[in-house]
Design a protein around this motif. Structure first.
Motif, short mmCIF file in Angstrom:
data_model
loop_
_atom_site.label_atom_id
_atom_site.label_comp_id
_atom_site.label_asym_id
_atom_site.label_seq_id
_atom_site.Cartn_x
_atom_site.Cartn_y
_atom_site.Cartn_z
N ARG A 268 0.85 -1.15 -0.20
CA ARG A 268 0.02 0.19 -0.25
C ARG A 268 0.74 1.27 -0.01
O ARG A 268 1.86 1.48 0.77
N ILE A 269 0.41 2.26 -0.89
CA ILE A 269 1.30 3.36 -0.95
C ILE A 269 0.56 4.38 -0.87
O ILE A 269 -0.59 4.75 -1.96
N GLU A 270 0.43 5.48 -0.01
CA GLU A 270 -0.35 6.66 0.06
C GLU A 270 0.24 7.68 -0.94
O GLU A 270 1.36 7.95 -0.70
N VAL A 271 -0.61 8.00 -1.93
CA VAL A 271 -0.05 9.18 -2.84
C VAL A 271 -1.16 10.47 -2.85
O VAL A 271 -1.18 11.10 -3.89
N GLY A 272 -1.77 10.48 -1.71
CA GLY A 272 -2.85 11.45 -1.77
C GLY A 272 -2.37 12.88 -1.70
O GLY A 272 -1.09 13.02 -1.46
N LYS A 273 -3.31 13.74 -2.23
CA LYS A 273 -3.14 15.09 -2.18
C LYS A 273 -3.75 15.79 -1.33
O LYS A 273 -4.99 15.58 -1.32
N GLN A 274 -3.49 16.92 -0.64
CA GLN A 274 -4.52 17.85 0.23
C GLN A 274 -4.14 19.13 -0.06
O GLN A 274 -2.85 19.50 -0.33
N ALA A 275 -5.14 19.84 0.02
CA ALA A 275 -4.88 21.20 -0.07
C ALA A 275 -3.51 21.97 0.65
O ALA A 275 -3.56 22.00 1.80
N GLY A 276 -2.59 22.18 -0.18
CA GLY A 276 -1.35 22.81 0.48
C GLY A 276 -0.22 21.69 0.87
O GLY A 276 0.61 22.05 1.40
N LYS A 277 -0.89 20.41 0.97
CA LYS A 277 -0.01 19.19 1.48
C LYS A 277 0.32 18.22 0.58
O LYS A 277 -0.52 17.18 0.44
#
Length: 492
Positions: A268-277
């Motif tokens: 499992r590899i988290e590649v998430g995007k969050q506003a500013g992060k």
């Protein structure tokens, strides 16, 4: 999610001594299950049921006549207390605990150190279901439902796989290749032959499959929509993809409950995007997809909601196509549909909204590209993704282009999840209402006449944090008399 109460464990009791305290009908049922597992069963009780008496005469069980004595616990691996006397059951449990012997007190989870699950027997495949003693009837209901789904041919299939296991490992030393072989074995012609009652032909087909040279690993990518968070909204095809994946690249907003459905040994590899992060740029995500697919792995790109609704799924497919990587897409339930449904808000309505627009508003640049005159029209619904940080600008532009200040909204935070919250109000007080209730991402904004229905039609989770009540009066279709008499819920 609460922590798992019990540690699932399958015990090998073959030729091991087990004690059942009690000689009634319940003790008989417990003894029967233990005998089926190959245990050496001793039943201790002053009297036995006729069946227990027969088993004792036949030598299938040993009988200790009389009242319980501590010495009965010597040299046993497991104890079942099945008497109608709770004080006696408690004494058995206490003494067993002192000797570090696992004990089950029938219908008394508090006194038990292990629970007997509801069982689906497809030997050697066994499925055990437990509620941790909290709701045994529910566990039995789940078992009954699963019984209809699990074909009886699974037992012979598991036996065949066990017989061939060493040869399969020698033939396919690579784990990924071996997994592909098992997938074909369990979901191909061999399984079909067993289901049709042809075990000899199934064995021959399995032997033939072992003779075929292992195919070179071919990597691929599946874009899977994970839905908004509730694992029950994941599609069956999405679930299958997760269980076939070698690698899962998932967004930050994919819920832990959905990830729990994936194969345990998948990377499992988290590649998430969050506003500013940004955990990973889009180029880095592309590089990871290419790296793992080129290595022959089955890659699942798991996205919150639907991959083709503000999920950059199209960009990723273009990249995969340019590099010759096979791909497919499994749609997901997008946030607008799921959040609206769980808030009781129809996105379209014959009397109030003839169209719906999906809008993303996560930054000022994206706001500048929108057709605000079209968005400000009445009798339509706006579903605004990623818009929590830009609510002031959103209100300002909609009002400037003619949208009424009294237009209702419903702001759905953590839609479909156990901690879902719905905040309602009007466009005039949208940013203030969101700030007052500290609404944060993930949240979806539904704005339009239909949003006023949230206060009346909400069905999931906590009642809406009100503010749109007055806006209900603006709906042109009057409430039926029986509904008009029902007070709307108000939570300021």
């Amino acid at each position: 999610m609460p922590a798992m109460k019990l540690y699932p464990l399958f015990a090998d009791l073959s030729r091991r001594a087990v004690l059942v305290v009690g000689g009634g009908a319940v003790a008989e049922r417990k003894a029967a299950a233990l005998l089926a597992a190959g245990a050496q069963v001793t039943v201790g009780a002053p009297e036995l049921t006729p069946q227990l008496q027969r088993w004792a005469r036949q030598g299938r069980i040993a009988h200790r006549a009389g009242e319980f004595a501590p010495g009965w616990l010597d040299y046993v691996w497991l104890v079942v207390a099945a008497t109608a006397d709770r004080a006696l059951n408690a004494r058995v449990a206490e003494l067993a605990g002192l000797q570090r012997i696992f004990v089950n007190v029938v219908d008394d989870a508090e006194l038990s150190s292990f629970q007997v699950p509801a069982v689906i027997d497809r030997a050697p495949l066994v499925v055990a279901i437990s509620s941790g003693g909290a709701a045994p009837m529910l566990a039995r209901l789940v078992r009954e439902r699963l019984e209809t789904l699990l074909d009886h041919s699974l037992g012979p299939l598991a036996t065949l796989a066990a017989r061939l296991r060493k040869r399969i490992r020698r033939r396919h030393p690579d784990l990924a290749a071996r997994r592909r072989f098992y997938t074909a074995l369990f979901d191909g012609p061999v399984a079909a032959l067993l289901r049709s009652g042809q075990p000899k032909q199934a064995a021959e087909a399995a032997e033939q499959a072992l003779l075929v040279a292992p195919a070179a690993a071919t990597g691929s990518v599946v874009l899977v929509g994970a839905g908004p968070g509730d694992p029950g909204l994941l599609t069956l095809r999405g679930l299958r993809a997760l269980n076939e994946a070698d690698v899962i690249l998932h967004d930050r907003l994919v819920s832990a409950e959905v990830l729990e459905l994936a194969r345990r040994d998948a990377e499992r590899i988290e590649v998430g995007k969050q506003a500013g992060k940004h955990h990973a740029t889009q180029d880095e995500i592309h590089a990871l997809l290419l790296e793992h697919a080129k290595a022959g792995r089955r890659v699942v790109r798991l996205k919150g909601g639907d991959p083709f609704v503000f999920g950059r799924g199209g960009e990723e497919l273009e990249f995969l196509r340019e590099h010759g990587i096979p791909y497919e897409v499994v749609p997901g339930v997008t946030a607008a549909l799921a959040c609206a449904a769980h808030a009781g808000v129809p996105l379209t309505h014959r009397d109030h909204a003839q169209s719906v627009r999906f809008v993303t508003a996560h930054c000022r640049d994206s706001l500048d590209t929108l057709d605000w005159r079209a968005l400000a029209q009445e009798r339509q619904t706006l579903a605004v993704y990623m818009g929590v940080a830009g609510l002031d600008s959103l209100r300002e532009r909609l009002l400037a282009h003619g949208r009424a200040a009294s237009t209702p909204f419903a702001l759905v935070e953590n839609g479909t999840r156990a901690n879902q919250r719905v905040v309602t109000g009007t466009l005039a007080n949208l940013p203030e209402r969101a700030a007052a209730h500290a609404v944060h991402s993930p949240a979806l904004l539904i704005l339009g006449e239909v949003a006023a229905l949230a206060d009346r039609l909400a069905w999931f989770g906590a009642a809406p944090l009100g503010g749109a009540v007055a806006a209900v009066r603006q709906l042109k279709r009057p409430l039926p008399p029986q509904e008009a008499a029902i007070p709307l819920r108000r939570l300021a």
